[in-house]
Structure formats: C-alpha cells, structure tokens
Scaffold this active site. Structure first.
Site, PDB file in Angstrom:
ATOM      1  N   GLY A  71       0.389  -0.878   0.204  1.00 19.83           N
ATOM      2  CA  GLY A  71      -0.197   0.169  -0.196  1.00 19.83           C
ATOM      3  C   GLY A  71       1.032   1.361  -0.236  1.00 19.83           C
ATOM      4  N   SER A 200      -4.082  -3.142   0.195  1.00 27.33           N
ATOM      5  CA  SER A 200      -3.087  -3.697   0.056  1.00 27.33           C
ATOM      6  C   SER A 200      -3.339  -5.093   1.265  1.00 27.33           C
ATOM      7  CB  SER A 200      -1.989  -3.000   1.668  1.00 27.33           C
ATOM      8  OG  SER A 200      -0.884  -3.868   2.156  1.00 27.33           O
ATOM      9  N   ALA A 201      -3.016  -6.304   0.458  1.00 28.26           N
ATOM     10  CA  ALA A 201      -3.475  -7.292   1.051  1.00 28.26           C
ATOM     11  C   ALA A 201      -3.467  -7.758   2.163  1.00 28.26           C
ATOM     12  CB  ALA A 201      -2.610  -8.400   0.001  1.00 28.26           C
ATOM     13  N   HIS A 202      -2.537  -7.503   2.899  1.00 30.61           N
ATOM     14  CA  HIS A 202      -2.016  -8.570   4.219  1.00 30.61           C
ATOM     15  C   HIS A 202      -3.215  -7.489   5.174  1.00 30.61           C
ATOM     16  CE1 HIS A 202       0.531  -5.482   6.786  1.00 30.61           C
ATOM     17  NE2 HIS A 202       0.337  -4.748   5.604  1.00 30.61           N
ATOM     18  N   THR A 238       9.239  -8.173 -11.684  1.00 29.87           N
ATOM     19  CA  THR A 238       9.082  -9.069 -12.485  1.00 29.87           C
ATOM     20  C   THR A 238       7.538  -9.661 -11.166  1.00 29.87           C
ATOM     21  OG1 THR A 238      10.705 -10.382 -13.284  1.00 29.87           O
ATOM     22  CG2 THR A 238       9.567 -11.843 -12.447  1.00 29.87           C
ATOM     23  N   CYS A 328       2.775   1.440  12.387  1.00 31.54           N
ATOM     24  CA  CYS A 328       3.976   1.843  11.830  1.00 31.54           C
ATOM     25  C   CYS A 328       4.895   2.729  12.583  1.00 31.54           C
ATOM     26  CB  CYS A 328       4.005   2.281  10.685  1.00 31.54           C
ATOM     27  SG  CYS A 328       3.003   1.050   9.233  1.00 31.54           S
TER      28      CYS A 328
HETATM   29  N1  PLP Z   1      -2.048   3.313   4.699  1.00 27.75           N
HETATM   30  C1  PLP Z   1      -2.957   3.149   5.712  1.00 27.75           C
HETATM   31  C2  PLP Z   1      -4.158   3.537   6.377  1.00 27.75           C
HETATM   32  C3  PLP Z   1      -2.410   2.152   6.543  1.00 27.75           C
HETATM   33  O1  PLP Z   1      -2.857   1.592   7.402  1.00 27.75           O
HETATM   34  C4  PLP Z   1      -1.197   1.227   6.147  1.00 27.75           C
HETATM   35  C5  PLP Z   1      -0.400   0.355   6.886  1.00 27.75           C
HETATM   36  O2  PLP Z   1      -0.960   0.221   8.029  1.00 27.75           O
HETATM   37  C6  PLP Z   1      -0.143   1.475   5.111  1.00 27.75           C
HETATM   38  C7  PLP Z   1      -0.948   2.570   4.016  1.00 27.75           C
HETATM   39  C8  PLP Z   1       0.353   1.041   4.128  1.00 27.75           C
HETATM   40  O3  PLP Z   1       0.006  -0.475   3.855  1.00 27.75           O
HETATM   41  P1  PLP Z   1       1.846  -1.471   3.617  1.00 27.75           P
HETATM   42  O4  PLP Z   1       2.057  -1.966   4.811  1.00 27.75           O
HETATM   43  O5  PLP Z   1       0.919  -2.286   2.962  1.00 27.75           O
HETATM   44  O6  PLP Z   1       2.454  -0.522   2.933  1.00 27.75           O
END
Ligand code: PLP
Length: 392
Positions: A71, A200-202, A238, A328
């Site tokens: 993401g 984002s997939a996770h 790739t 994060c």
């Molecule tokens: N944007 C938001 C609102 C998120 O909560 C997160 C991840 O916590 C991200 C972006 C980042 O996504 P990714 O972990 O796939 O880089």
C-alpha cells in the site's frame, strides 16, 4: 498460555485458503509471467484472474488495477506521479493531518525536494474531514486531493463520496488511501467517484508485500518503478505471482464474506467495549462515538493515569497482542499525530491503546483479553505517580 491477537489493523493472518492458492505458484506454476512459453502463460493467467478478483471487490475494470509491492508504494506513486504529471498545471496538494505516514512523509518529501505546497487539513474531534474545509482549501494551483477512506488508528470512516464530489466540481483528481477500508466497508469506485485508490493485501487476510493501485481509465501519470514492461508498462519488475494470486483469493473471499465479516467484527467490538466499560474506570473512547461511522473492528481507548507502552508490554506478557498507535509508529515514543489532531487531552494521550478484532476472534478471546487488561490497568495505576488526579 492463551494467545489473543487483537491487532488486525496492523496485519491479518493469511487465510489457509489463500495460502493453498499461492503454493502452486511457487512449486509448479513458477514460470515468469512475461515468458511466452506455456509455464509463463499459466502464470500470466494467474495474474489476470487475480486482477479480476481485486477489481470485483471495488467495482473497477481489471484494466484499472495495477499491482504494487504494498500500500505504501501505491500511496507514494500517486503523490509523486501526479506531482510530476501535472507540474505545468500547479504545485498544490491537499491532504489531511491524520493520514498514514505513507502519505504524510511523501508529502513532506515533495515539499522539501520538489517545491510542492501541501495543505494538511484539520479534522474534527472524531477525526472527520469537512467537505466545506476541503473546498475552502482549493486554489487554482491544486492538482491533487488525497484523503484516506478509513483512519488506521481511530477508525473514522471519512465521507469519501462527498469529498470526491468537491474535487470533481473543481476538476481536481481525487485519491483515497483505502488500505484500512478495503474488505471492511463496501467500496464501489464508480459510485464514490474516486480517480485513484490504494490497497494492500495483508490487511484482508492476504499475504504481505503485495498491494495495488486503482487508476481510473483516463488518469495518466508516469511509472514509479522503471524497467521492464510488466503491468502493461505501468509498473516494472517481475511480478510477485504468488503474492498477486494470494491477494486475488483474499479479495474474492472479502467480497463474498463482506456482510458476515462486518457483522462479526461489529458484534465483538461492541462486546469488548461493553466489557471494558464494565470492568475498568476512567476510560475514554477516541474516534467516532457513532459505531456505524467507524471501522467495524476498531476500538481506540485512552486509560487515564498510565502509559500505553506499559499496557502493551504487560498484555503481551499475558499473551494478548495490541497496539499503541498505528503499526508503523509503534516502537517509537512519539505522540500519535492522529490523536493530537483530534485533540485527545495531553494527560491521557500516552495511555492510549488500539484494539482491532478480526475473523478469528471469539467472545472467549475478548473475555480473556479484558480480564487481563483490567488486571494490567489496575497494577499500573497502583504504581502510577498521578493516580487519583483528575485525568480530564
Ligand atoms: N495506509 C494505511 C491507512 C495503513 O494503515 C497502512 C498500513 O498500516 C498503509 C497505508 C501501508 O500499507 P502497507 O503495509 O501495505 O505498505
């Protein structure tokens, strides 16, 4: 010891059905999707199928889906790509003070190195962005508006349709970071009227290290990763074939199970909140009081007189995983920019914990976690130098 995971907004376990779809792409269907012989074409078929599955989850055309590494990459690409593409038109971006760092830090980079001007909109005390404030911030230099769909810390679901309509009225591109919204709120890009959307997939029970950007047909911007002709020349490198196939399967499951997932999350979230209120004094809920306007699984709670980090560590010792802020920023002791923006009082801001339930959470998990939480809060308050003073 029982393990209770209550941090589904940080990441989700990859569902077994997803892993099962992915494995053949490591062991048998390992051809490079760009190769013209059969194993390559089979791998390419997996990508096409996944692109359709992701598109279906958000009401897009598969041609409008471009896979990225996460993401964060999708967010970076939009901001830097549109800043480059429209540099002759203007140098002003509007975003908010409560975005994820993937947006905020990229905006700061653009300010520092590319002469961009960025307006960071204020939000109200529940984290909502006002369409009137947005409209007032637009100038004749505004080229992009980027507002998140669902806040990752306090769960606020933004009025994206109204905000995108303001952008459209002024002929400005609208991007939404939907990383927390995907699979947790219904999304139809055409109905919402957004031009760009990050995923984002996770966060939806898919694998880590794979994301996607929805780019409406007709929106142009340069590639972000340069090299080969992958992703229809829009994103080189790739392809992470197994990751993409896993994302596709997770998206399909999220679409089919959306109502059930939302109902389960809401029920357990409500149960957890009721339990917390019953067993623990001096708590404050941050984010929307109206639960229908927040992420279905999110609770963000401040516990007066004590520190979130201490709560996290003692809960961890009891087998319960929670977060003090966004995934994060945990690990740093900085005050959350989101909690500061919604004006959580300084006396309690450090005592804040985010709980997010998920598909594998049970009522018994919540009972166990809230019992552990009540003990932890009690223990910490007994040794807190400020216990007894009014927190707010
Ligand atoms: N944007 C938001 C609102 C998120 O909560 C997160 C991840 O916590 C991200 C972006 C980042 O996504 P990714 O972990 O796939 O880089």
């Amino acid at each position: 010891m029982r393990q209770v995971y209550l941090d589904y907004s940080a990441t989700t376990p990859t569902k077994e059905e997803v892993v099962r779809e992915m494995i053949p792409y490591y062991t048998q269907l390992y051809g490079n999707p760009s190769s013209l012989y059969s194993p390559g074409l089979e791998a390419k078929q997996g990508l096409d199928n996944a692109r359709q599955q992701v598109a279906d989850l958000i009401g897009a055309d598969p041609k409008e889906i471009i896979f990225t590494s996460c993401g964060t990459e999708a967010d970076n690409w939009v901001l830097e790509g549109i800043a480059d593409q429209l540099k002759d038109k203007g140098n002003h971006i509007i975003t908010t003070k409560i975005e994820h760092h993937a947006i905020i830090h990229t905006c700061m980079y653009l300010q520092k190195y590319h002469g961009m001007e960025v307006t960071f909109l204020d939000v109200d005390e529940e984290g909502f962005v006002s369409p009137e404030d947005l409209e007032a911030a637009i100038t004749d230099k505004t080229i992009l508006i980027s507002i998140m769909m669902v806040n990752n810390e306090i769960g606020t679901v933004e009025p994206i349709k109204e905000l995108a309509a303001v952008a459209k009225k002024h002929g400005i591109l609208f991007h939404t970071d939907a990383v927390q919204g995907l699979g947790n709120v219904p999304i139809d890009v055409k109905d919402l009227g957004v031009d760009l959307l990050s995923m984002s997939a996770h966060k939806i029970y898919g694998p880590k290290g794979i994301g996607a950007l929805y780019k409406r047909k007709g929106v142009n911007m340069p590639s972000f990763v340069h090299g080969g002709a992958q992703e229809n020349r829009r994103r080189a490198g790739t392809e992470n074939t197994a990751g993409i196939v896993g994302f596709g399967k997770a998206a399909e499951m999220a679409r089919v199970n959306l109502d059930e997932h939302i109902a389960h999350s809401r029920e357990l979230r409500q149960y957890m909140w009721d339990q917390i209120c019953e067993k623990i004094d001096h708590v404050r809920l941050n984010g929307p009081a109206d639960f229908s306007k927040r992420h279905p699984a999110n609770l963000n709670v401040s516990f007066s007189y004590i520190e979130g980090e201490s709560i996290l560590l003692l809960l961890d010792a009891a087998g319960v995983s929670v977060s003090t802020g966004s995934a994060c920023s945990s690990g740093s002791l900085d005050i959350s920019h989101v909690l500061a923006s919604i004006r959580v009082p300084m006396e309690v801001i450090n005592g804040t914990v985010r709980f997010t339930v998920g598909d594998f959470t049970t009522k018994e998990d919540i009972d166990y976690a809230v019992d552990a939480l009540a003990k932890v809060v009690n223990t910490l308050r007994q040794v807190s130098p400020v216990t007894g003073k009014e927190g707010w």
